[in-house]
Design a protein around this motif. Structure first.
Motif, mmCIF file in Angstrom:
data_model
loop_
_atom_site.group_PDB
_atom_site.id
_atom_site.type_symbol
_atom_site.label_atom_id
_atom_site.label_comp_id
_atom_site.label_asym_id
_atom_site.label_seq_id
_atom_site.Cartn_x
_atom_site.Cartn_y
_atom_site.Cartn_z
ATOM 1 N N THR A 194 -2.919 -6.568 0.340
ATOM 2 C CA THR A 194 -3.698 -5.515 0.918
ATOM 3 C C THR A 194 -3.555 -4.992 2.144
ATOM 4 O OG1 THR A 194 -5.473 -6.164 -0.576
ATOM 5 C CG2 THR A 194 -6.065 -4.559 1.233
ATOM 6 N N VAL A 195 -3.317 -6.048 3.211
ATOM 7 C CA VAL A 195 -2.897 -5.898 4.494
ATOM 8 C C VAL A 195 -1.574 -5.122 4.710
ATOM 9 C CG1 VAL A 195 -2.057 -6.887 6.745
ATOM 10 C CG2 VAL A 195 -4.204 -7.815 5.678
ATOM 11 N N ARG A 196 -0.469 -5.635 3.758
ATOM 12 C CA ARG A 196 0.642 -4.838 3.876
ATOM 13 C C ARG A 196 0.799 -3.531 3.364
ATOM 14 N NH1 ARG A 196 2.421 -9.898 2.287
ATOM 15 N NH2 ARG A 196 2.397 -9.306 0.041
ATOM 16 N N ASP A 197 -0.259 -2.957 2.236
ATOM 17 C CA ASP A 197 -0.458 -1.771 1.803
ATOM 18 C C ASP A 197 -1.160 -0.954 2.868
ATOM 19 O OD1 ASP A 197 0.534 -2.816 -0.674
ATOM 20 O OD2 ASP A 197 -1.712 -2.961 -1.641
ATOM 21 N N VAL A 198 -2.009 -1.588 3.688
ATOM 22 C CA VAL A 198 -2.574 -0.600 4.818
ATOM 23 C C VAL A 198 -1.626 -0.257 5.483
ATOM 24 C CG1 VAL A 198 -4.341 -0.704 6.646
ATOM 25 C CG2 VAL A 198 -4.824 -1.367 4.575
ATOM 26 N N LEU A 199 -0.847 -1.178 6.286
ATOM 27 C CA LEU A 199 0.128 -0.935 7.132
ATOM 28 C C LEU A 199 1.135 -0.232 6.739
ATOM 29 C CD1 LEU A 199 0.409 -4.669 8.739
ATOM 30 C CD2 LEU A 199 -0.428 -2.729 9.686
ATOM 31 N N ASP A 200 1.755 -0.215 5.351
ATOM 32 C CA ASP A 200 2.874 0.451 5.071
ATOM 33 C C ASP A 200 2.154 1.888 5.057
ATOM 34 O OD1 ASP A 200 4.572 -1.448 4.463
ATOM 35 O OD2 ASP A 200 3.913 -1.466 2.187
ATOM 36 N N THR A 201 0.862 2.417 4.569
ATOM 37 C CA THR A 201 0.566 3.609 4.693
ATOM 38 C C THR A 201 0.234 4.197 5.867
ATOM 39 O OG1 THR A 201 -0.857 3.053 2.605
ATOM 40 C CG2 THR A 201 -1.533 4.938 4.031
ATOM 41 N N ALA A 202 -0.049 3.364 7.032
ATOM 42 C CA ALA A 202 -0.222 3.636 8.515
ATOM 43 C C ALA A 202 1.203 3.972 8.751
ATOM 44 C CB ALA A 202 -0.797 2.492 9.330
ATOM 45 N N SER A 203 2.124 3.324 8.643
ATOM 46 C CA SER A 203 3.511 3.416 8.965
ATOM 47 C C SER A 203 4.138 4.930 8.603
ATOM 48 C CB SER A 203 4.527 2.303 8.792
ATOM 49 O OG SER A 203 4.692 2.215 7.440
ATOM 50 N N LEU A 204 3.738 5.218 7.405
ATOM 51 C CA LEU A 204 4.433 6.370 6.934
ATOM 52 C C LEU A 204 4.016 7.842 8.078
ATOM 53 C CD1 LEU A 204 3.442 6.249 3.077
ATOM 54 C CD2 LEU A 204 5.929 5.842 4.351
ATOM 55 N N ARG B 236 -4.821 3.434 17.002
ATOM 56 C CA ARG B 236 -5.047 4.007 15.736
ATOM 57 C C ARG B 236 -5.676 3.197 14.838
ATOM 58 N NH1 ARG B 236 -5.015 10.001 15.875
ATOM 59 N NH2 ARG B 236 -3.863 10.212 17.900
ATOM 60 N N ARG B 237 -6.249 3.580 13.806
ATOM 61 C CA ARG B 237 -6.821 2.626 12.917
ATOM 62 C C ARG B 237 -6.543 3.236 11.206
ATOM 63 N NH1 ARG B 237 -11.624 4.760 10.653
ATOM 64 N NH2 ARG B 237 -12.506 6.294 12.213
ATOM 65 N N ALA B 238 -6.245 2.173 10.524
ATOM 66 C CA ALA B 238 -6.101 2.450 9.204
ATOM 67 C C ALA B 238 -7.088 1.725 8.227
ATOM 68 C CB ALA B 238 -4.549 2.231 8.641
ATOM 69 N N SER B 239 -7.880 2.250 7.475
ATOM 70 C CA SER B 239 -8.770 1.176 6.413
ATOM 71 C C SER B 239 -8.714 1.279 4.924
ATOM 72 C CB SER B 239 -10.209 1.802 6.918
ATOM 73 O OG SER B 239 -10.287 1.360 8.366
ATOM 74 N N ILE B 240 -8.909 0.586 4.141
ATOM 75 C CA ILE B 240 -9.179 0.327 2.796
ATOM 76 C C ILE B 240 -10.202 -0.371 2.580
ATOM 77 C CG2 ILE B 240 -8.120 -0.128 0.936
ATOM 78 C CD1 ILE B 240 -5.322 0.534 1.650
ATOM 79 N N GLY B 241 -11.146 0.113 1.964
ATOM 80 C CA GLY B 241 -12.355 -0.791 1.683
ATOM 81 C C GLY B 241 -12.794 -1.479 3.185
ATOM 82 N N ALA B 242 -12.888 -2.865 2.998
ATOM 83 C CA ALA B 242 -13.426 -3.553 3.940
ATOM 84 C C ALA B 242 -12.505 -4.123 5.059
ATOM 85 C CB ALA B 242 -14.257 -5.023 3.466
ATOM 86 N N LEU B 243 -11.423 -3.607 4.774
ATOM 87 C CA LEU B 243 -10.130 -4.090 5.509
ATOM 88 C C LEU B 243 -9.812 -2.951 6.527
ATOM 89 C CD1 LEU B 243 -7.938 -6.093 5.834
ATOM 90 C CD2 LEU B 243 -6.649 -4.863 4.663
ATOM 91 N N THR B 244 -9.782 -3.299 7.812
ATOM 92 C CA THR B 244 -9.103 -2.247 8.712
ATOM 93 C C THR B 244 -8.141 -2.603 9.516
ATOM 94 O OG1 THR B 244 -11.236 -1.134 8.979
ATOM 95 C CG2 THR B 244 -9.941 -0.712 10.740
ATOM 96 N N ASP B 245 -7.124 -2.215 9.800
ATOM 97 C CA ASP B 245 -6.104 -2.515 10.570
ATOM 98 C C ASP B 245 -6.041 -1.588 12.043
ATOM 99 O OD1 ASP B 245 -5.094 -4.540 8.889
ATOM 100 O OD2 ASP B 245 -3.533 -3.254 8.032
#
Length: 74
Positions: free
Chosen positions: A16-26, A45-54
Motif C-alpha cells: 500500500t505504501v508503494r502504491d501511494v508513492l507510485d501515485t504521488a510520483s506520477l 505535499r501529501r498523498a493518501s489512500i484510506g488511513a495511510l498518508t505519505d
C-alpha cells in the motif's frame, strides 16, 4: 512456509505504501499541499489512500521527491 497474519499484514502495508508513492510520483504537484497556510512550504505535499498518508518533499532542482513521513491512522 506460510506467513503468519502479522507478516501478511506487514507485506500488505508495504504494498500500500508503494502504491501511494507510485501515485504521488506520477504527478507530485497535483497532490494537496501539507500546510496551505505556510507560504514557503509549497513543495511539501501529501498523498493518501484510506488511513495511510505519505508526506513528501518535491525537490524541484533534482526532479524527484523525498518521503518525509508515513502515517497510518487506524
Amino acid at each position: 512456509m506460510v506467513p503468519t497474519a502479522p507478516v501478511r499484514a506487514l507485506i500488505s502495508f508495504g504494498s500500500t505504501v508503494r502504491d501511494v508513492l507510485d501515485t504521488a510520483s506520477l504527478s507530485p504537484w497535483s497532490r494537496p499541499q501539507w500546510d496551505r497556510t505556510d507560504p514557503e512550504g509549497e513543495d511539501v505535499r501529501r498523498a493518501s489512500i484510506g488511513a495511510l498518508t505519505d508526506v513528501y518533499w518535491v525537490n524541484r532542482n533534482l526532479g524527484h521527491l523525498r518521503v518525509l513521513t508515513i502515517v497510518w491512522a487506524g
